[in-house]
Enzyme design. Structure first.
Site, PDB file in Angstrom:
ATOM      1  N   GLY A 194     -40.175 -23.975  -7.549  1.00 55.83           N
ATOM      2  CA  GLY A 194     -40.804 -23.508  -6.330  1.00 55.83           C
ATOM      3  C   GLY A 194     -42.210 -23.030  -6.576  1.00 55.83           C
ATOM      4  N   THR A 212     -34.916 -18.172  -6.956  1.00 57.10           N
ATOM      5  CA  THR A 212     -36.217 -18.844  -6.934  1.00 57.10           C
ATOM      6  C   THR A 212     -36.970 -18.450  -5.668  1.00 57.10           C
ATOM      7  OG1 THR A 212     -35.517 -20.738  -8.269  1.00 57.10           O
ATOM      8  CG2 THR A 212     -37.382 -21.081  -6.777  1.00 57.10           C
ATOM      9  N   HIS A 256     -38.136 -14.808  -5.721  1.00 55.79           N
ATOM     10  CA  HIS A 256     -39.320 -14.708  -6.575  1.00 55.79           C
ATOM     11  C   HIS A 256     -40.563 -15.219  -5.851  1.00 55.79           C
ATOM     12  CE1 HIS A 256     -41.365 -15.163 -10.629  1.00 55.79           C
ATOM     13  NE2 HIS A 256     -42.050 -16.054  -9.931  1.00 55.79           N
ATOM     14  N   GLU A 257     -40.475 -16.397  -5.242  1.00 59.67           N
ATOM     15  CA  GLU A 257     -41.647 -16.983  -4.602  1.00 59.67           C
ATOM     16  C   GLU A 257     -42.096 -16.188  -3.381  1.00 59.67           C
ATOM     17  OE1 GLU A 257     -43.351 -19.081  -6.108  1.00 59.67           O
ATOM     18  OE2 GLU A 257     -41.888 -19.722  -7.604  1.00 59.67           O
ATOM     19  N   HIS A 263     -46.600 -11.924 -11.308  1.00 59.41           N
ATOM     20  CA  HIS A 263     -45.621 -11.850 -12.387  1.00 59.41           C
ATOM     21  C   HIS A 263     -45.801 -10.522 -13.099  1.00 59.41           C
ATOM     22  CE1 HIS A 263     -45.799 -16.475 -12.265  1.00 59.41           C
ATOM     23  NE2 HIS A 263     -44.681 -16.072 -11.671  1.00 59.41           N
ATOM     24  N   THR A 280     -43.885  -1.212 -13.608  1.00 61.99           N
ATOM     25  CA  THR A 280     -43.437  -2.456 -14.250  1.00 61.99           C
ATOM     26  C   THR A 280     -44.125  -2.527 -15.603  1.00 61.99           C
ATOM     27  OG1 THR A 280     -45.197  -3.698 -13.116  1.00 61.99           O
ATOM     28  CG2 THR A 280     -43.023  -3.680 -12.096  1.00 61.99           C
ATOM     29  N   ASP A 326     -31.251 -16.700 -12.792  1.00 57.16           N
ATOM     30  CA  ASP A 326     -30.873 -16.051 -11.537  1.00 57.16           C
ATOM     31  C   ASP A 326     -29.885 -14.901 -11.726  1.00 57.16           C
ATOM     32  OD1 ASP A 326     -32.491 -17.852 -10.263  1.00 57.16           O
ATOM     33  OD2 ASP A 326     -30.965 -18.562  -8.859  1.00 57.16           O
TER      34      ASP A 326
END
Length: 426
Positions: A196, A235, A238-239, A248, A266, A300
């Protein structure tokens, strides 16, 4: 909507660079987790400057927010989604059930309701964030007509998801609905190289704003079932994070110490965890790696969380770079001009599509009980119950068959109806 000649040359130069990049062997011949950074080549040398300017806008906005109240619990933001299924082969024309399963995953992940929260290391439990964002399939078009929010467009273009053509009907794809008001997601074959990709706000033409997901990695059923380890819908989680302007965890480019995504909670990392599902804590760059974060490349099954700083960055993005989504009517049927806010009573019912349960949240200054009736679309009343206000209630649906249902909610003289979908996909 016709692209200019200059725009086409930019894309084809990007395609050449991208083809050289994918010629480099990937680990174990895997489909690459995310194509976001690779497709940045399409947007030209001004791309980085645009992103830096937008980061400054967001940081200035965050600096003006009262820290003690900004992240307090509030009514969720509901994002209308348009699914463009652009298919050449029959198996690419994924089912409604597969689409519903992905919406289920998004609503679970972005509300911190996913069953995988228990895998998050103890050191990161205190920064788990309910992003307070929900997703619905659009119920009205930009022209004020009723819709299911799902468009199906046949094409003759191979691997169209890896090309700009996917965003343009005249080129064999599907035109975006107003990107200021809708989240557009294209489901299209990406040629086997990427699962993706998505645009940051302001990155590229408005007509191409949104996400593109290969049908093998969308949802949890149908074509996704054979796509282990990317078979649980993460996916798209995330996208859509990129769509909300999240980087990221390691920042841009390859993971390396000394780089970062600019968010304090993070930790800096030297790993992407591509093709990995860790069962123990890892450390790099002098700190533990948050490999359970949705913005890693982890399998995942090992993705489980966003953080409080990611939530703040996303909320700032919605308020500054994507403000049209905050008050979009896309989730409301034609003819309905206001969301579920009636006088002193505000109600949220999610997720929809649902599977085994829905959650009912209310905000009201009235302590009177809520009277809640559940009806099938043929008018049968399935139950009648009372609930206390200002509390999240779980309503079990596991005994109900797939279909459309109506929740009738009353508090005194205030009442309204909320429609939702139950999907059954095993």
């Amino acid at each position: 909507m016709k692209r200019t000649v200059t725009r086409q040359w930019t894309w084809w130069i990007g395609c050449l660079i991208l083809s050289l990049w994918v010629a480099i062997p990937q680990s174990a011949g895997q489909t690459h987790r995310c194509g976001q950074e690779s497709f940045q080549h399409y947007f030209g040398p001004q791309n980085q400057l645009v992103l830096e300017q937008q980061d400054l806008i967001i940081r200035n906005w965050l600096a003006q927010q009262p820290a003690e109240t900004f992240l307090e619990t509030r009514s969720p933001i509901v994002i209308p989604v348009v699914i463009h299924v652009v298919y050449r082969l029959d198996e690419e024309n994924i089912s409604d059930e597969q689409i519903f399963s992905q919406l289920d995953v998004l609503n679970s992940d972005y509300r911190a309701l996913n069953e995988s929260l228990s895998i998050i290391p103890e050191s990161f439990q205190d920064v788990i964030a309910d992003m307070e964002v929900e997703f619905c399939l659009a119920q009205r078009t930009p022209d004020e007509e009723a819709t299911t929010g799902i468009l199906r467009v046949p094409t003759e273009v191979e691997a169209i998801g890896s090309l700009p053509d996917v965003h343009y009907r005249e080129d064999g794809g599907s035109d975006a609905w107003e990107p200021e008001q809708y989240l557009n997601i294209w489901i299209a074959d990406m040629g086997g190289d990427f699962a993706g990709r998505a645009n940051f706000p302001g990155q590229g033409p408005a007509a191409e704003d949104g996400a593109v997901i290969d049908p093998r990695f969308f949802g949890t059923v149908g074509t996704a079932q054979a796509s282990f380890p990317y078979n649980l819908g993460r996916t798209t989680t995330h996208e859509i994070g990129h769509y909300f302007n999240l980087r990221h965890v390691w920042g841009s480019g390859g993971a390396a110490c000394g780089k970062d995504d600019g968010l304090a909670d993070t930790p800096e990392t030297g790993n992407t965890f591509l093709g990995q599902c860790p069962n123990q804590e890892f450390a790099s760059c002098g700190s533990s790696d948050m490999y359970t974060n949705y913005m890693y490349y982890t399998d995942d099954a090992c993705m489980a969380q966003f953080t409080l700083d990611q939530k703040a960055w996303m909320l700032a993005t919605l308020n500054t770079l994507r403000p049209g989504l905050l008050n979009s009517p896309g989730c409301l049927p034609p003819g309905v001009d206001h969301p579920n806010q009636f006088g002193p009573l505000s109600v949220s019912v999610f997720p929809s599509p649902a599977r085994d349960f829905i959650l009912l949240e209310t905000t009201t200054g009235n302590e009177q009980d809520l009277e809640v009736d559940l009806y099938s679309m043929d008018g049968r009343r399935l139950f009648s119950r009372k609930y206390s206000p200002n509390i999240r209630h779980r309503i079990e649906l596991s005994s109900l068959p797939a279909g459309v249902y109506v929740l009738h909610i009353r508090q005194g003289e205030v009442q309204f109806q909320e429609k939702f979908v139950v999907g059954r996909y095993e």
